[in-house]
Design a protein around this motif. Structure first.
Motif, PDB file in Angstrom:
ATOM      1  N   PRO A  78       0.823  -1.214   0.000  1.00  0.00           N
ATOM      2  CA  PRO A  78       0.000   0.000   0.000  1.00  0.00           C
ATOM      3  C   PRO A  78       0.858   1.266   0.000  1.00  0.00           C
ATOM      4  O   PRO A  78       1.999   1.263   0.461  1.00  0.00           O
ATOM      5  CB  PRO A  78      -0.788  -0.100   1.307  1.00  0.00           C
ATOM      6  N   SER A  79       0.284   2.356  -0.529  1.00  0.00           N
ATOM      7  CA  SER A  79       0.870   3.683  -0.355  1.00  0.00           C
ATOM      8  C   SER A  79       0.308   4.248   0.945  1.00  0.00           C
ATOM      9  O   SER A  79      -0.913   4.253   1.146  1.00  0.00           O
ATOM     10  CB  SER A  79       0.476   4.607  -1.508  1.00  0.00           C
ATOM     11  N   LEU A  80       1.191   4.714   1.823  1.00  0.00           N
ATOM     12  CA  LEU A  80       0.742   5.295   3.092  1.00  0.00           C
ATOM     13  C   LEU A  80      -0.258   6.435   2.817  1.00  0.00           C
ATOM     14  O   LEU A  80      -0.162   7.111   1.787  1.00  0.00           O
ATOM     15  CB  LEU A  80       1.941   5.864   3.859  1.00  0.00           C
ATOM     16  N   PRO A  81      -1.195   6.669   3.741  1.00  0.00           N
ATOM     17  CA  PRO A  81      -2.104   7.810   3.574  1.00  0.00           C
ATOM     18  C   PRO A  81      -1.312   9.100   3.397  1.00  0.00           C
ATOM     19  O   PRO A  81      -0.371   9.368   4.150  1.00  0.00           O
ATOM     20  CB  PRO A  81      -2.875   7.834   4.905  1.00  0.00           C
ATOM     21  N   GLY A  82      -1.662   9.878   2.375  1.00  0.00           N
ATOM     22  CA  GLY A  82      -0.945  11.125   2.118  1.00  0.00           C
ATOM     23  C   GLY A  82       0.284  10.952   1.244  1.00  0.00           C
ATOM     24  O   GLY A  82       0.953  11.919   0.918  1.00  0.00           O
ATOM     25  N   THR A 106      15.811   4.850 -10.628  1.00  0.00           N
ATOM     26  CA  THR A 106      14.857   4.529  -9.555  1.00  0.00           C
ATOM     27  C   THR A 106      14.762   5.690  -8.568  1.00  0.00           C
ATOM     28  O   THR A 106      13.700   5.948  -8.004  1.00  0.00           O
ATOM     29  CB  THR A 106      15.230   3.230  -8.813  1.00  0.00           C
ATOM     30  N   ILE A 107      15.878   6.386  -8.372  1.00  0.00           N
ATOM     31  CA  ILE A 107      15.858   7.549  -7.463  1.00  0.00           C
ATOM     32  C   ILE A 107      14.956   8.643  -8.042  1.00  0.00           C
ATOM     33  O   ILE A 107      14.113   9.215  -7.342  1.00  0.00           O
ATOM     34  CB  ILE A 107      17.292   8.067  -7.236  1.00  0.00           C
ATOM     35  N   VAL A 108      15.115   8.895  -9.325  1.00  0.00           N
ATOM     36  CA  VAL A 108      14.296   9.938  -9.959  1.00  0.00           C
ATOM     37  C   VAL A 108      12.836   9.477 -10.081  1.00  0.00           C
ATOM     38  O   VAL A 108      11.914  10.285  -9.981  1.00  0.00           O
ATOM     39  CB  VAL A 108      14.906  10.356 -11.309  1.00  0.00           C
ATOM     40  N   ASP A 109      12.607   8.182 -10.259  1.00  0.00           N
ATOM     41  CA  ASP A 109      11.225   7.673 -10.241  1.00  0.00           C
ATOM     42  C   ASP A 109      10.520   8.107  -8.956  1.00  0.00           C
ATOM     43  O   ASP A 109       9.385   8.591  -8.972  1.00  0.00           O
ATOM     44  CB  ASP A 109      11.209   6.131 -10.268  1.00  0.00           C
ATOM     45  N   ASN A 110      11.207   7.893  -7.849  1.00  0.00           N
ATOM     46  CA  ASN A 110      10.600   8.178  -6.544  1.00  0.00           C
ATOM     47  C   ASN A 110      10.341   9.671  -6.352  1.00  0.00           C
ATOM     48  O   ASN A 110       9.274  10.082  -5.896  1.00  0.00           O
ATOM     49  CB  ASN A 110      11.531   7.644  -5.440  1.00  0.00           C
ATOM     50  N   ILE A 111      11.311  10.500  -6.738  1.00  0.00           N
ATOM     51  CA  ILE A 111      11.134  11.952  -6.590  1.00  0.00           C
ATOM     52  C   ILE A 111      10.019  12.437  -7.525  1.00  0.00           C
ATOM     53  O   ILE A 111       9.186  13.264  -7.152  1.00  0.00           O
ATOM     54  CB  ILE A 111      12.462  12.686  -6.884  1.00  0.00           C
ATOM     55  N   THR A 112      10.001  11.885  -8.734  1.00  0.00           N
ATOM     56  CA  THR A 112       8.963  12.266  -9.699  1.00  0.00           C
ATOM     57  C   THR A 112       7.571  11.914  -9.179  1.00  0.00           C
ATOM     58  O   THR A 112       6.610  12.666  -9.363  1.00  0.00           O
ATOM     59  CB  THR A 112       9.223  11.566 -11.052  1.00  0.00           C
ATOM     60  N   LEU A 113       7.488  10.765  -8.506  1.00  0.00           N
ATOM     61  CA  LEU A 113       6.193  10.362  -7.943  1.00  0.00           C
ATOM     62  C   LEU A 113       5.722  11.396  -6.915  1.00  0.00           C
ATOM     63  O   LEU A 113       4.563  11.823  -6.924  1.00  0.00           O
ATOM     64  CB  LEU A 113       6.319   8.975  -7.297  1.00  0.00           C
ATOM     65  N   TYR A 114       6.623  11.827  -6.038  1.00  0.00           N
ATOM     66  CA  TYR A 114       6.262  12.863  -5.049  1.00  0.00           C
ATOM     67  C   TYR A 114       5.840  14.149  -5.761  1.00  0.00           C
ATOM     68  O   TYR A 114       4.893  14.817  -5.359  1.00  0.00           O
ATOM     69  CB  TYR A 114       7.451  13.169  -4.124  1.00  0.00           C
ATOM     70  N   TRP A 115       6.598  14.512  -6.813  1.00  0.00           N
ATOM     71  CA  TRP A 115       6.293  15.772  -7.492  1.00  0.00           C
ATOM     72  C   TRP A 115       4.931  15.725  -8.183  1.00  0.00           C
ATOM     73  O   TRP A 115       4.088  16.601  -7.998  1.00  0.00           O
ATOM     74  CB  TRP A 115       7.379  16.136  -8.520  1.00  0.00           C
ATOM     75  N   LEU A 116       4.722  14.676  -8.987  1.00  0.00           N
ATOM     76  CA  LEU A 116       3.501  14.629  -9.800  1.00  0.00           C
ATOM     77  C   LEU A 116       2.250  14.500  -8.938  1.00  0.00           C
ATOM     78  O   LEU A 116       1.196  15.024  -9.287  1.00  0.00           O
ATOM     79  CB  LEU A 116       3.579  13.479 -10.802  1.00  0.00           C
ATOM     80  N   ALA A 140       2.746  14.036   3.017  1.00  0.00           N
ATOM     81  CA  ALA A 140       3.692  13.059   3.548  1.00  0.00           C
ATOM     82  C   ALA A 140       4.403  13.629   4.776  1.00  0.00           C
ATOM     83  O   ALA A 140       4.580  12.948   5.793  1.00  0.00           O
ATOM     84  CB  ALA A 140       4.710  12.662   2.479  1.00  0.00           C
ATOM     85  N   ALA A 141       4.789  14.907   4.696  1.00  0.00           N
ATOM     86  CA  ALA A 141       5.463  15.530   5.833  1.00  0.00           C
ATOM     87  C   ALA A 141       4.558  15.532   7.059  1.00  0.00           C
ATOM     88  O   ALA A 141       5.008  15.363   8.189  1.00  0.00           O
ATOM     89  CB  ALA A 141       5.881  16.964   5.481  1.00  0.00           C
ATOM     90  N   ARG A 142       3.261  15.701   6.829  1.00  0.00           N
ATOM     91  CA  ARG A 142       2.313  15.732   7.952  1.00  0.00           C
ATOM     92  C   ARG A 142       2.290  14.435   8.738  1.00  0.00           C
ATOM     93  O   ARG A 142       1.911  14.413   9.905  1.00  0.00           O
ATOM     94  CB  ARG A 142       0.902  16.009   7.437  1.00  0.00           C
TER      95      ARG A 142
END
Lengths: 429, 425
Positions: free
Chosen positions: A168-172, A324-334, A341-343
């Motif tokens: 699962p993706s964590l809430p937020g 894979t690093i940029v995949d993860n950052i891109t996911l946060y951005w898009l 997530a910070a919350r």
């Protein structure tokens, strides 16, 4: 304000619509307490990619750090090369392709849409396993474990070690919904995960996690959620609460204590900021791709240098590759999820403070716990520490490579540990 | 590399600004002089820079609103959006520029670094030279409203005998001062530079003042006890005793035996330590990590500055004043170099008596406590920390940004505090 860029809500709506149009079976849209499980497909609008590229290209940079190491933060050469790679070489379709290659779903639990990957093994007696990512991670951390865990025979393992895997993706985070009310700390997520497994028809399952995922997984155990028969961790989160009380006798214990002290003195800034002022830092993370990337790279020292090597020297460690690093950052951005997530740190920080203030010990764990210590972890926990937290430790191993992002960096080794840890929990035929 | 900045670097900007000066104002003799030369300085930001700032603000990608109804997760979306709307559509940087250029400004190189400063001489002959140092997230913008009350007291209901010649430098890495390209620019090194500056201006008897980072800098000057320095006034004193500091760091209860005022100070500090110190923790350990954000997004920068001490700038300061300051950080691209001062002093709290070595100060020290400050320094702690405390007063209004928020009151405090040091003239 003439904002030309789409807001996070617009992007998510588009993504959800793409899923709905293409794949969603027809059903009542607004059923009360909707327990339905809807297929989900990622479809990134080209406009969002264009906007991201444009923003990276127009980055205004600060001056270079004044030191020759990471002691002032993410180094200029590293972030410049990451930005260059992201804007010019990175293939934006790959994130979509990697995720859409796996069966993904969304289901509403406790008022929040939960996104998850669900891969059933072809082996009938596979053990259901729910595995949780952390921050600054996402399901991207775990993708390379899907093959080894669900299809072990193709990866040098045995059919008896197969898992049905739920990621699962964590809430937020990522494609999960953003909680609009307070209270989504790790214990609420732990209960949501139990509901998810129950909804998927799994009545006997195990759980695994590192980082925030370790917190959630451990709380599933301590809350004694129905169906959970054991769990495996690769971060000893209890150190955050009782680090001062753990033994510091042996060489290894002293090294772990020193590493934890160093984390508190020197590596804790990001944690504190997100735990106390998540909204403040989010304005920058939502508006600047490079700000987001730097904030995410500035995690632990071991992973930072590994990631830096991938970009600056072109020498990735394990699966911590540029892509894979940029995949993860891109996911946060898009998905625009840096704020939500910070919350989760704000929520977990409050829960931790309340627990410490109460003076009460957390509920005891009644199911078997397995633990693997990876040498590059922020505090590589010795067996004595793990046993102090989990008196009924069923499995412990220390491996020779891997760090904080163990599943991401060393997916085969990590999968072998998960198999070994849960072997004793499989029903005897 | 295809990833490139669309905007001029700060160096180009400063060069442009300096060129303007050179053409219009700089006497030939000064331009030809050696490294001790003092060059007049005028601010002139190219219009393209201001257009680029507006473009970035307009293109802001916003987060969703916070799920709370207060400041407990940081600066609130609606508040920030209203300030930013004003910034984009109504705010006028040229007014700030005019205010600055109405004052005599200079640049001189000290210890390898260009130091920018405002220098206003009083018309009163016996005025006492005073160097005032700003802090973070401030700049010389903080101090503009105290200039006239201090240099021209008779226009503010005070006496000619209380006049000051005023020197207001931009800290290294801040505003129009240069950005250090080596480590070591901590308060001690800045204090040495300030002493050089006052000597270079021909001042042989002077005093120093500061709050926030200006306090450790002024205190470092006093510790060094250079010839000519008569005493200091600080409004963020380092009075916190060791046992209290230990309790705060460990999240422990207050030590036994505190008086009511000491207990109140402890409680304020405990709140600050638990909820509002993260900005300092991240800049103290990873200024570069946050620096990429503050250099690239105006709204990210504004949020970071406005959130100080639970939003004190947002709550208490005039909107134009706050935006003058934020815009100065933006246009000079100094948020990262400014953040590095925390790294330079990481682990040495500016509030802690032992960390600031207050026991080594023998020169006269004066303190004014403003009630909204991060903590109200109790007189008992202040007397323990500073053995030559010549003045201690707690006023009834004002907070961390005393010069900015209560300029007349701070000016009155400085007149009173320094009066006794003038006697030997």
């Amino acid at each position: 304000m003439n904002g030309t860029a789409p807001t996070r809500r617009d992007v998510l709506a588009t993504l959800a619509a793409a899923g709905a149009v293409g794949l969603l079976p027809e059903q009542p849209a607004a059923a009360a307490a909707d327990r339905s499980i809807r297929p989900f497909t990622v479809k990134v609008p080209q406009a969002a990619v264009d906007d991201l590229r444009r923003r990276i290209a127009s980055t205004r940079w600060p001056t270079k750090e004044l030191v020759a190491d990471r002691s002032q933060g993410v180094q200029y050469a590293t972030i410049r090369e990451l930005a260059r790679y992201w804007a010019t070489d990175y293939e934006f379709g790959r994130l979509e392709a990697r995720l859409n290659a796996l069966p993904q779903f969304v289901t509403e639990i406790d008022g929040v849409d939960i996104h998850f990957i669900h891969v059933r093994s072809r082996h009938e007696n596979a053990l259901p396993l729910i595995m949780t990512h952390g921050w600054p991670g996402s399901v991207v951390e775990l993708l390379e474990t899907v093959g080894p865990l669900t299809d072990p025979t193709a990866h040098g393992g045995n059919a008896e070690d197969a898992f049905h895997l739920v990621l699962p993706s964590l809430p937020g985070y990522g494609f999960s919904g953003e909680p609009t009310e307070l209270g989504w700390d790790a214990s609420r997520t732990a209960r949501a995960w139990a509901e998810l497994m129950n909804r998927l028809g799994y009545t006997r399952y195990v759980a695994q996690g590192g980082d925030v995922g370790a917190l959630v997984t451990d709380l599933m155990g301590r809350l004694g959620v129905e169906g959970l028969v054991g769990y495996h961790l690769n971060l000893l989160t209890a150190v955050l609460a009782i680090g001062d009380k753990l033994p510091k006798e042996s060489k290894q214990e002293r090294a772990a204590a020193e590493a934890f002290a160093r984390f508190r003195d020197d590596g804790f800034g990001y944690f504190l900021e997100m735990a106390t002022r998540p909204q403040t830092i989010s304005y920058a993370m939502l508006d600047s791709p490079v700000a987001l990337a730097a904030w995410m790279l500035d995690h632990d020292t071991d992973s930072y240098y590994k990631i830096s090597r991938a970009f600056v020297d072109g020498k990735p460690v394990g699966n911590l590759t540029r892509d894979t690093i940029v995949d993860n950052i891109t996911l946060y951005w898009l998905t625009g999820t840096a704020a939500s997530a910070a919350r989760s740190y704000w929520e977990d920080g409050r829960a931790l403070a309340a627990a410490l203030a109460s003076g009460e010990a957390p509920p005891a764990v009644t199911v078997p716990v397995g633990f693997t210590t990876f040498p590059g972890e922020i505090w590589a926990s010795p067996r004595s520490w793990v046993e102090a937290v989990y008196p009924k430790l069923a499995y412990f191993n220390e491996v020779d490579k891997g760090g904080h992002f163990a599943a991401w960096e060393e997916p085969e080794l990590f999968s072998a540990e998960v198999r070994a840890a849960f072997r004793s929990l499989r029903p005897a035929d | 590399m295809s990833v490139m900045s669309l905007t001029p670097t700060r160096r180009e900007l400063l060069a442009a600004a300096t060129t303007t000066v050179a053409l219009s104002l700089l006497p030939k003799t000064l331009r030809a002089a050696g490294s001790d030369a003092i060059h007049p300085f005028t601010v002139k930001i190219p219009q393209a820079e201001l257009d680029e700032l507006r473009r970035r603000i307009a293109a802001t990608r916003w987060p969703d609103p916070e799920p709370v109804h207060d400041r407990s997760q940081g600066i609130q979306l609606a508040n920030l959006q209203e300030i930013v709307r004003y910034w984009e559509t109504e705010y006028d940087w040229r007014k700030a520029e005019s205010k600055l250029n109405a004052l005599p400004q200079f640049i001189t190189e000290i210890d390898g670094l260009d130091i920018h400063f405002i220098h206003v001489r009083s018309k009163h002959e016996n005025a006492l030279p005073l160097i005032v140092t700003h802090g973070w997230p401030g700049s010389i913008i903080e101090q503009l409203k105290i200039i006239d009350p201090l240099t021209n007291p008779t226009a503010h209901g005070a006496n000619a005998a209380d006049a000051f010649h005023l020197v207001i430098p931009s800290m290294p890495g801040f505003g129009f001062s240069g950005k250090p390209n080596d480590t070591g620019w901590n308060p001690n090194r800045i204090a040495r530079a300030w002493t050089v500056l006052m000597n270079r201006l021909g001042y042989t008897r002077y005093v120093a003042q500061g709050g926030d980072w200006g306090s450790p800098v002024s205190s470092a000057m006093a510790r060094r006890n250079p010839p000519g320095l008569l005493g200091i006034h600080i409004n963020l004193p380092a009075t916190v005793p060791q046992d209290v500091a230990m309790a705060l760091a460990g999240g422990a209860p207050a030590p036994a035996g505190l008086s009511e005022k000491e207990r109140a100070a402890f409680d304020s500090l405990a709140t600050f330590f638990k909820k509002y110190r993260a900005y300092g923790a991240i800049m103290g350990t990873r200024p570069q990590a946050i620096g990429y954000a503050l250099a690239d997004t105006p709204v990210g920068l504004a949020a970071w500055i406005l959130d100080y001490n639970n939003g004190e700038p947002e709550r208490l300061l005039n909107r134009d004043d706050v935006l003058d300051n934020i815009t100065l950080y933006w246009l000079t691209n100094t948020a990262t170099s400014a953040a590095r001062i925390y790294w330079e002093t990481s682990g040495q709290s500016v509030l802690l008596s032992a960390a600031q070595k207050t026991a080594e100060i023998s020169l006269p020290v004066a303190i004014t406590v403003f009630p909204g400050e991060v903590y109200r320094a109790p007189e008992t702690w202040a007397r323990r920390a500073y053995r030559n405390l010549i003045y201690f007063n707690e006023v009834d209004r004002g907070g961390h940004f005393a010069a900015w928020e209560q300029p007349e009151l701070l000016a009155a405090e400085l007149r009173t505090a320094f009066r006794q040091l003038r006697k030997s003239t």
